[in-house]
Design a protein around this motif. Sequence first.
Motif: not given
Ligand code: ADP
Length: 219
Positions: A25, A65, A127, A138, A142, A148, A166, A176, A180
């Motif tokens: 983010h 978060k 999305k 990303r 992440y 991880r 989630y 992931h 998702k």
């Molecule tokens: P959003 O901005 O839609 O709320 P998230 O905060 O869930 O998205 O995720 C932010 C970025 O991190 C996205 O590109 C998502 O795919 C990635 N991401 C989230 N959770 C995971 C995970 N467990 N493993 C890998 N990438 C993740």
Amino acid sequence: MDKTEIIEGTRKFVELRLGSNSAGHDYWHVYRVWQIAKQIARNERGVDNFVLELAALLHDIADYKFHDGDTEAGPTAIRDWLKGQGVNKTVIDQVRLIVASSSYNASLEADSTPLTVEARIIHDADKLDAIGAIGIGRAFAYAGAKGRLMYDPTLNPNLHMTATEYRTSKSAAINHFYEKLLTLKDRMLTKTGREIAVKRHKILEDFLDEFLAEWDGER
Ligand code: ADP
Ligand code: NI
């Protein structure tokens, strides 16, 4: 201040506030969402572009978060900022509603289908940034930031996660995709969003196919 100045001021505010500090983010995520939202808006009717651009820029301003689960941090920051810019209450309320109704967690919870055209566009734009080439980047960034693995063949993806699961999931980057990313194409709420998602989805599928083949030494 005119609308262009308010948008540019908001862009700068978000750039300063988000910087490059969070996994997924950072300011450039917001920049991309803003660009693709404007792109989608060209093909949709009745869009208020001022409201749309402000919502795109502010949609991740205070993600729960990073505020110990405080879901009010975002709405409050948005109100305070826009009020300070002299934006009227109607616009502020619209922006706050769009941001609240377009998040992934909101869409996992019942009764929260985004209604306005601007909310549907922001939802899709956000999305879309999780799929395609950027989405792949990303997901790995992440997982790396969270310490991880990129893939663990012994872990099965959890395909039916609740919003809480989630938020607390510890899965590897590739998991992931199944949990998702591959589901996002069918969640698009605008026609243009869906068209772009179809292309980006194909990128994910081709990537996974290649990744898993290389993993087992097949290519
Ligand atoms: P959003 O901005 O839609 O709320 P998230 O905060 O869930 O998205 O995720 C932010 C970025 O991190 C996205 O590109 C998502 O795919 C990635 N991401 C989230 N959770 C995971 C995970 N467990 N493993 C890998 N990438 C993740
Ligand atoms: Ni976002």
